[in-house]
Write an enzyme that holds these catalytic residues in place. Structure first.
Site, PDB file in Angstrom:
ATOM      1  N   ASP A  44     -44.832  10.319  21.621  1.00  0.00           N
ATOM      2  CA  ASP A  44     -45.195  10.627  23.137  1.00  0.00           C
ATOM      3  C   ASP A  44     -44.452  12.196  23.383  1.00  0.00           C
ATOM      4  OD1 ASP A  44     -42.494   9.937  23.089  1.00  0.00           O
ATOM      5  OD2 ASP A  44     -42.840   8.816  24.938  1.00  0.00           O
ATOM      6  N   SER A  45     -43.931  12.578  22.256  1.00  0.00           N
ATOM      7  CA  SER A  45     -43.475  14.270  22.150  1.00  0.00           C
ATOM      8  C   SER A  45     -44.782  14.820  22.281  1.00  0.00           C
ATOM      9  CB  SER A  45     -42.645  14.650  20.909  1.00  0.00           C
ATOM     10  OG  SER A  45     -43.751  13.965  19.727  1.00  0.00           O
ATOM     11  N   ASP A  83     -46.746   5.738  20.057  1.00  0.00           N
ATOM     12  CA  ASP A  83     -45.556   5.473  20.809  1.00  0.00           C
ATOM     13  C   ASP A  83     -46.239   4.770  22.149  1.00  0.00           C
ATOM     14  OD1 ASP A  83     -43.145   6.104  20.451  1.00  0.00           O
ATOM     15  OD2 ASP A  83     -43.192   8.166  20.715  1.00  0.00           O
ATOM     16  N   LYS A 113     -44.502   2.139  18.917  1.00  0.00           N
ATOM     17  CA  LYS A 113     -43.169   1.989  18.713  1.00  0.00           C
ATOM     18  C   LYS A 113     -42.649   2.217  20.305  1.00  0.00           C
ATOM     19  CE  LYS A 113     -41.310   6.326  18.046  1.00  0.00           C
ATOM     20  NZ  LYS A 113     -40.433   6.714  19.363  1.00  0.00           N
ATOM     21  N   GLU A 115     -39.035   2.377  22.936  1.00  0.00           N
ATOM     22  CA  GLU A 115     -37.536   3.137  22.879  1.00  0.00           C
ATOM     23  C   GLU A 115     -36.905   2.024  23.723  1.00  0.00           C
ATOM     24  OE1 GLU A 115     -37.425   6.934  25.031  1.00  0.00           O
ATOM     25  OE2 GLU A 115     -38.937   7.851  23.585  1.00  0.00           O
ATOM     26  N   GLU A 182     -32.305   8.397  16.492  1.00  0.00           N
ATOM     27  CA  GLU A 182     -32.507   9.728  17.056  1.00  0.00           C
ATOM     28  C   GLU A 182     -31.156  10.120  17.348  1.00  0.00           C
ATOM     29  OE1 GLU A 182     -35.720  10.794  19.233  1.00  0.00           O
ATOM     30  OE2 GLU A 182     -35.076  12.880  19.743  1.00  0.00           O
TER      31      GLU A 182
HETATM   32  O1  KIV Z   1     -42.083  11.090  20.207  1.00  0.00           O
HETATM   33  C1  KIV Z   1     -41.679  11.425  19.218  1.00  0.00           C
HETATM   34  O2  KIV Z   1     -42.255  12.419  18.675  1.00  0.00           O
HETATM   35  C2  KIV Z   1     -40.944  10.506  18.569  1.00  0.00           C
HETATM   36  C3  KIV Z   1     -40.038  11.082  17.255  1.00  0.00           C
HETATM   37  C4  KIV Z   1     -39.308  12.231  17.758  1.00  0.00           C
HETATM   38  C5  KIV Z   1     -39.319   9.933  16.636  1.00  0.00           C
HETATM   39  O3  KIV Z   1     -40.402   9.494  19.053  1.00  0.00           O
END
Ligand code: KIV
Length: 278
Positions: A44-45, A83, A113, A115, A182
């Site tokens: 989600d970056s 994510d 994934k 968090e 992280e």
């Molecule tokens: O969203 C993302 O790119 C991430 C990585 C930095 C692990 O969660």
């Protein structure tokens, strides 16, 4: 290269390091896949890197699905993890399963994934029970960075280090197949890695994790707005991109592009065409 399965990934614990990079579209997915990267993370970056948001908080399910589908289309051998965006798994366990299922059904993702630590274990258990695979993410969790005091290293005192160790153990017990860590001290990352039976994937967590992940745009030097300390630039493409597009602009304005080599020539007598019309 053969695509990894969940048991293959778990077997890599303590062995050959896992390589994970973010991918947000089919063209990058194709490049990273061909380079043999094990896992492509539709992070989600993309909210910061591609969409221009100030954080990952505004990213929606529809945005994530759009990019996850593109990454799936571009990859063949890589294992694709998507994510789950902010509030797609925190409101209820039912919501978490439904949204995880959308990545499987609508984007062909291999895993999701999410968090958080102990507090997200009920959601992890329910998603795993429904037949899907979950990667955990502890330490600096960008979706809730404001509550952590900003984008800074976590687990630096005994209490928070203990908390992170408990989070990792709880996630492993809940059924995650790997855990992203992280921005945590390298010694703590080593202890956690030795304490859980699933691979740990570090980002700013030192060398003793079972694998490493970076944001591809950071590794390539394409995202200049903010470069975290843990990022190593393996290329510096932003100046090259600026130079290339400046060259294009100059040549177009000077009339030197396109030249004959980049134009189509015609065998016909164009003048006769004009005469025919008249
Ligand atoms: O969203 C993302 O790119 C991430 C990585 C930095 C692990 O969660």
């Amino acid at each position: 290269m053969k695509k990894l399965t969940i048991p293959d990934i778990i077997k890599r614990k303590g062995g050959e390091k896992l390589t994970v990079l973010t991918a947000y579209d089919a063209s990058f997915a194709r490049l990273l896949d061909a380079a043999g990267i094990d896992i492509l993370l539709v992070g989600d970056s993309l909210g910061n890197v591609l969409l221009g948001y100030e954080s990952t908080v505004p990213v929606t399910m529809e945005e994530m699905l759009h990019h996850a589908r593109a990454v799936r289309r571009g990859s063949s051998a890589a294992f694709v993890v998507a994510d789950m965006p902010f509030l797609s798994y925190q409101i209820s366990v039912e919501d978490a399963v439904r949204n995880a299922g959308r990545f499987y059904k609508e984007a062909g993702s291999d895993a999701v994934k999410l968090e958080g630590g102990t507090e997200v274990c009920p959601a992890v258990r329910a998603i795993v029970r429904a037949g899907m695979a979950v990667m955990g993410h502890i330490g600096l969790t960008p979706q809730t960075a404001a509550n952590l005091g900003g984008y800074k290293a976590q687990g630096k005192d005994a209490d928070s280090a203990r908390r992170l160790l408990a989070d990792a153990r709880d996630l492993a017990e809940a059924g995650v197949f790997a855990i992203v860590m992280e921005c945590i001290p390298d010694r703590l990352a080593k202890v956690i890695t030795e304490s859980v039976g699933v691979p740990t994937i570090g980002i700013g967590a030192g060398p003793d994790c079972d694998g490493q992940v970076l944001v591809t745009h950071d590794l390539l030097g394409m995202f200049e707005k903010f470069v975290p300390r843990f990022v190593k630039g393996y290329a510096n493409l932003a100046p090259q991109i600026r130079q290339a597009v400046t060259g294009f602009k100059q040549e177009v304005q000077a009339g030197s592009f396109p030249d004959a080599a980049h134009s189509f020539t015609m065998q016909l007598d164009v003048d006769s065409l004009i005469n025919d019309r008249e």
